[in-house]
Design an enzyme around this catalytic site. Sequence first.
Site, PDB file in Angstrom:
ATOM      1  N   ASP A   1     -10.664  13.425 -15.177  1.00 47.86           N
ATOM      2  CA  ASP A   1      -9.888  14.551 -14.985  1.00 47.86           C
ATOM      3  C   ASP A   1     -10.304  15.921 -15.476  1.00 47.86           C
ATOM      4  O   ASP A   1     -10.038  17.026 -15.391  1.00 47.86           O
ATOM      5  CB  ASP A   1      -8.320  14.115 -15.463  1.00 47.86           C
ATOM      6  CG  ASP A   1      -7.654  13.545 -14.453  1.00 47.86           C
ATOM      7  OD1 ASP A   1      -7.904  13.412 -13.440  1.00 47.86           O
ATOM      8  OD2 ASP A   1      -6.656  12.657 -15.078  1.00 47.86           O
TER       9      ASP A   1
ATOM     10  N   ASP B   1       0.086  11.975 -24.920  1.00 43.16           N
ATOM     11  CA  ASP B   1      -0.756  12.768 -25.132  1.00 43.16           C
ATOM     12  C   ASP B   1      -0.499  14.222 -25.473  1.00 43.16           C
ATOM     13  O   ASP B   1      -0.977  14.861 -26.159  1.00 43.16           O
ATOM     14  CB  ASP B   1      -2.080  12.444 -23.925  1.00 43.16           C
ATOM     15  CG  ASP B   1      -2.537  11.157 -24.372  1.00 43.16           C
ATOM     16  OD1 ASP B   1      -2.324  10.391 -25.435  1.00 43.16           O
ATOM     17  OD2 ASP B   1      -3.264  10.824 -23.075  1.00 43.16           O
TER      18      ASP B   1
ATOM     19  N   ARG C   1      -5.272  17.130  -9.395  1.00 44.86           N
ATOM     20  CA  ARG C   1      -5.862  18.013 -10.599  1.00 44.86           C
ATOM     21  C   ARG C   1      -5.982  19.494 -10.263  1.00 44.86           C
ATOM     22  O   ARG C   1      -5.715  20.636 -10.760  1.00 44.86           O
ATOM     23  CB  ARG C   1      -6.790  17.289 -11.390  1.00 44.86           C
ATOM     24  CG  ARG C   1      -6.513  16.179 -12.000  1.00 44.86           C
ATOM     25  CD  ARG C   1      -5.225  16.201 -12.776  1.00 44.86           C
ATOM     26  NE  ARG C   1      -4.998  14.758 -13.559  1.00 44.86           N
ATOM     27  CZ  ARG C   1      -3.858  14.235 -13.198  1.00 44.86           C
ATOM     28  NH1 ARG C   1      -2.827  14.869 -12.484  1.00 44.86           N
ATOM     29  NH2 ARG C   1      -3.557  13.061 -13.954  1.00 44.86           N
TER      30      ARG C   1
ATOM     31  N   SER D   1      -1.552   3.380 -18.763  1.00 40.17           N
ATOM     32  CA  SER D   1      -1.547   4.796 -18.603  1.00 40.17           C
ATOM     33  C   SER D   1      -1.409   5.007 -16.979  1.00 40.17           C
ATOM     34  O   SER D   1      -1.837   4.464 -16.244  1.00 40.17           O
ATOM     35  CB  SER D   1      -3.011   5.378 -18.708  1.00 40.17           C
ATOM     36  OG  SER D   1      -3.088   6.584 -18.646  1.00 40.17           O
TER      37      SER D   1
END
Length: 396
Positions: free
Chosen positions: A122, A13, A93, A174
């Site tokens: 996220d 990504d 994050r 993922s």
Amino acid sequence: MKKVVLAYSGGLDTSVIVPWLRENYGCEVICFCADLGQAEELEGLEAKALASGASKLIVHDMREEFIRDYILPTLQAGAIYERKYLLGTSFARPIIAKHQVEVAEAEGADAVAHGATGKGNDQVRFELTYFALNPRLKIIAPWREWTIKSRQDALDYAAEYNVPVTATAEKIYSRDRNLWHLSHEGGVLEDPWHGPEEDMYQLSTSPQQAPDLPEALTVSFEQGVPTMVNGQRVGLVELVELLNSIGGKHAIGRVDLVENRLVGMKSRGVYETPAGTILYTAHRELESIVLDKETLRAKDRIALDYADLVYNGRWFTPVREAYDAFVATTQRTMTGDVCMQLYKGNLIIVGRRSPFSLYNEDLATFGPDAVYDQRDAEAFIKLYGLSMKVQALMKK
């Protein structure tokens, strides 16, 4: 916009986001990577970023800060999301976004970008941190703008723009990895009835393949901070890595969870958190002999809210700081040792001790003692049950 700092992992990504940003915004793209313990995932990252069209790659080693300022406060609070999840991605994050903002300010960037999808948690965690630390920065979330809708679309885009990626259509999961955990989503896991495939796991062996003999392990704490393993003092990073190795060998820390995402949908994730599982268990056992009942209950109530605010991306908030202040006071006497055995996915507690232990053998003994007069219990029970007695008399 002239310059954008992208939170970059080198995965599919974020790799295709680099040429997409240049094509659609005509801007310079600086890739920022946070070293949180991804190990081999960092190899060759600079060459990949430059080949994708970035002007530079900036890497910050944040492993020590990650454990000290994010993992430990959450561990000490006892925060666990929906009974199982030890929040490995959730508190990663905000530290990534914090350093990303700092890089953007240092580089004179106009904007920040991330690769989180419009369905996940996220995006909220990144963007709430941007709001809290520099609300003037423009935020670009390509997954909410572009026409790429699937993994195959992203692979086709990468091929069209000669973006080097290692992902293939066959690599179905993922994943997010750091020192604390490894998460798996997607693929067959999207069916909650379908069990995880054994070859998916990377940090832990299966219980069936784990050693046939248990392994003894002692973890020592000083004011709530783990400092020693089996009597050997090690740094925070080394301690987590060591416990991941020991725990993974014995199939410790596997979690299969259907969780409630912040955006309103349920999702299924499988997590491997060997060191985290060991430390949470040991910390909780030490609390059982050090903290009084009322303080422990108060901590348990806070733990639920703490887990929610971490999961929901509200790390940089006054309420989290207030919770930390309370929790810090409870850790002053959290010094001691917890001994356990690791065996085929099980953590078996053997013993716990502390110089601040509230456990009194003279009071707890079933033998004769000179401290506690059992006859005193009669008056206590009468007063404790007075309201129940009054209610019964009224019914009569």
